[in-house]
Design an enzyme around this catalytic site. Structure first.
Site, PDB file in Angstrom:
ATOM      1  N   ASP A 194       0.828  -1.205   0.000  1.00 53.59           N
ATOM      2  CA  ASP A 194       0.000   0.000   0.000  1.00 53.59           C
ATOM      3  C   ASP A 194       0.868   1.262   0.000  1.00 53.59           C
ATOM      4  OD1 ASP A 194      -2.335   1.413   0.015  1.00 53.59           O
ATOM      5  OD2 ASP A 194      -2.749   1.133   2.146  1.00 53.59           O
ATOM      6  N   GLY A 195       0.336   2.323  -0.585  1.00 51.71           N
ATOM      7  CA  GLY A 195       1.007   3.624  -0.521  1.00 51.71           C
ATOM      8  C   GLY A 195       1.637   4.081  -1.826  1.00 51.71           C
ATOM      9  N   ASN A 196       1.400   3.346  -2.909  1.00 53.74           N
ATOM     10  CA  ASN A 196       1.978   3.757  -4.206  1.00 53.74           C
ATOM     11  C   ASN A 196       1.454   5.129  -4.636  1.00 53.74           C
ATOM     12  OD1 ASN A 196       3.110   1.244  -4.252  1.00 53.74           O
ATOM     13  ND2 ASN A 196       1.760   0.406  -5.824  1.00 53.74           N
TER      14      ASN A 196
ATOM     15  N   ASN B  38     -10.478  -3.290  -6.557  1.00 53.43           N
ATOM     16  CA  ASN B  38      -9.666  -2.400  -7.397  1.00 53.43           C
ATOM     17  C   ASN B  38     -10.254  -2.190  -8.801  1.00 53.43           C
ATOM     18  OD1 ASN B  38      -6.441  -3.394  -6.000  1.00 53.43           O
ATOM     19  ND2 ASN B  38      -7.758  -1.685  -5.463  1.00 53.43           N
TER      20      ASN B  38
ATOM     21  N   ARG C 151     -11.514   1.315  -9.571  1.00 54.52           N
ATOM     22  CA  ARG C 151     -10.620   2.470  -9.790  1.00 54.52           C
ATOM     23  C   ARG C 151     -10.845   3.043 -11.194  1.00 54.52           C
ATOM     24  NH1 ARG C 151      -5.071   2.159  -6.371  1.00 54.52           N
ATOM     25  NH2 ARG C 151      -6.067   1.473  -4.478  1.00 54.52           N
TER      26      ARG C 151
ATOM     27  N   LEU D 290      -7.156  -5.244   7.023  1.00 49.38           N
ATOM     28  CA  LEU D 290      -6.828  -6.457   6.252  1.00 49.38           C
ATOM     29  C   LEU D 290      -7.282  -6.346   4.799  1.00 49.38           C
ATOM     30  CD1 LEU D 290      -7.289  -9.735   8.303  1.00 49.38           C
ATOM     31  CD2 LEU D 290      -5.310  -8.951   7.038  1.00 49.38           C
TER      32      LEU D 290
HETATM   33  C1  FPP Z   1      -1.905   0.007  -3.459  1.00 44.70           C
HETATM   34  O1  FPP Z   1      -1.452   1.346  -3.436  1.00 44.70           O
HETATM   35  C2  FPP Z   1      -1.302  -0.711  -4.576  1.00 44.70           C
HETATM   36  C3  FPP Z   1      -1.990  -1.335  -5.574  1.00 44.70           C
HETATM   37  C4  FPP Z   1      -3.449  -1.363  -5.637  1.00 44.70           C
HETATM   38  C5  FPP Z   1      -1.297  -1.971  -6.710  1.00 44.70           C
HETATM   39  C6  FPP Z   1      -0.071  -2.749  -6.389  1.00 44.70           C
HETATM   40  C7  FPP Z   1       0.641  -3.013  -7.642  1.00 44.70           C
HETATM   41  C8  FPP Z   1       1.980  -2.977  -7.807  1.00 44.70           C
HETATM   42  C9  FPP Z   1       2.955  -2.764  -6.745  1.00 44.70           C
HETATM   43  C10 FPP Z   1       2.559  -3.104  -9.179  1.00 44.70           C
HETATM   44  C11 FPP Z   1       2.723  -4.360  -9.859  1.00 44.70           C
HETATM   45  C12 FPP Z   1       2.727  -5.623  -9.100  1.00 44.70           C
HETATM   46  C13 FPP Z   1       3.287  -6.737  -9.558  1.00 44.70           C
HETATM   47  C14 FPP Z   1       3.139  -8.021  -8.824  1.00 44.70           C
HETATM   48  C15 FPP Z   1       4.065  -6.768 -10.783  1.00 44.70           C
HETATM   49  P1  FPP Z   1      -2.504   2.520  -3.600  1.00 44.70           P
HETATM   50  O2  FPP Z   1      -2.606   2.851  -5.039  1.00 44.70           O
HETATM   51  O3  FPP Z   1      -3.803   2.118  -2.945  1.00 44.70           O
HETATM   52  O4  FPP Z   1      -1.809   3.653  -2.798  1.00 44.70           O
HETATM   53  P2  FPP Z   1      -2.508   4.827  -1.980  1.00 44.70           P
HETATM   54  O5  FPP Z   1      -3.266   4.168  -0.846  1.00 44.70           O
HETATM   55  O6  FPP Z   1      -1.363   5.639  -1.507  1.00 44.70           O
HETATM   56  O7  FPP Z   1      -3.401   5.560  -2.942  1.00 44.70           O
END
Ligand code: FPP
Length: 243
Positions: free
Chosen positions: A20-22, A68, A71, A195
């Site tokens: 989480d946190g991207n 997801n 989104r 979770l």
């Molecule tokens: C949650 O962060 C992350 C995701 C929903 C996607 C995760 C995907 C990856 C790391 C990329 C590819 C993965 C693989 C296995 C190749 P968020 O977008 O909810 O972050 P936020 O809470 O800060 O908005």
């Protein structure tokens, strides 16, 4: 301070990760959300390397939940493209470290090119037994449990199973990947204490490690710190402390 892997007495067989946190990582840098996911894909790679080095057998990453799909379409499309791109990038490493790729979730809901790309690597790595990377894709634990319930009900209906025979093992055996052991450690980045419909059954006795670090900043060193914290935990499974 860096972690001395040799000093760790216990290495979990299976570590599950909520990445989480991207989005926040990207936002803080004035970048688009997809840039955050791209950097996050590099963290998956780093964690795979670290897990192989530490001797962790199974890594499960929550890459895309059933929720997801809600989104914005551009972000969903971006994530699907990134998945294909990442598989191309990881391919060599998967072979070098003998990592088997498996997918858990509603595979048929994924776009055809994504399914085809995944299947290619799933097949190419199917014989590896040292390590396994499970990518949870279009995954939701409640759906998994509902699917297991349906499969068990069908067996009862056809006379293959009796109601009184249903126990915890029956349910565990009807989950998506019944041969994968339960994770001993679950890591969630970016500080949220939830979770999020991830492995509700399988995480019943797991240790949780929550860090404020955003997923794109979670690399080898951070993974080793989580293993170190796990070593400090006293796991009793509802029993009493041994003296
Ligand atoms: C949650 O962060 C992350 C995701 C929903 C996607 C995760 C995907 C990856 C790391 C990329 C590819 C993965 C693989 C296995 C190749 P968020 O977008 O909810 O972050 P936020 O809470 O800060 O908005």
């Amino acid at each position: 301070m860096s972690v001395d892997l040799q000093s760790l007495e216990k290495i979990p067989r299976h570590v599950a990760l909520i990445m989480d946190g991207n989005g926040r990582w990207a936002q803080e840098r004035g970048l688009s959300r997809i840039e955050g996911h791209k950097e996050g894909a590099q963290s998956v790679r780093a964690v795979l390397r670290a897990a192989a080095q530490a001797g962790v057998e199974f890594i499960t990453v929550y890459a895309f939940s059933t929720e997801n799909w809600k989104r914005p379409p551009a972000e969903v499309e971006g994530l699907m493209k990134l998945l294909v791109h990442s598989l191309n990038e990881y391919e060599q490493e998967l072979h070098e470290n003998k990592i088997r790729l498996r997918v858990m979730g509603q595979f048929e809901r994924l776009p055809l090119p994504v399914r085809m790309r995944l299947q290619k690597t799933i097949d190419a790595t199917a014989d590896y037994t040292d390590h396994t990377l499970v990518i949870a894709l279009s995954y939701g634990s409640r759906t998994e449990l509902a699917d297991a319930t349906k499969a068990i009900a069908e067996k009862v209906k056809s006379g293959e199973m009796k109601v009184k025979e249903i126990n915890e093992e029956t349910i565990a055996n009807h989950l998506y990947l019944p041969d994968v052991p339960d994770p001993e450690l679950m890591i969630r980045t970016s500080g949220e204490l939830r979770l999020s419909n991830f492995l509700l059954w399988q995480l019943s006795y797991s240790e949780f490690y929550i860090t404020d670090t955003y997923w794109p900043d979670f690399r080898e060193e951070q993974f080793f710190h989580a293993l170190e914290a796990f070593n400090g935990r006293d796991r009793r499974y509802g029993g009493v402390k041994k003296v």
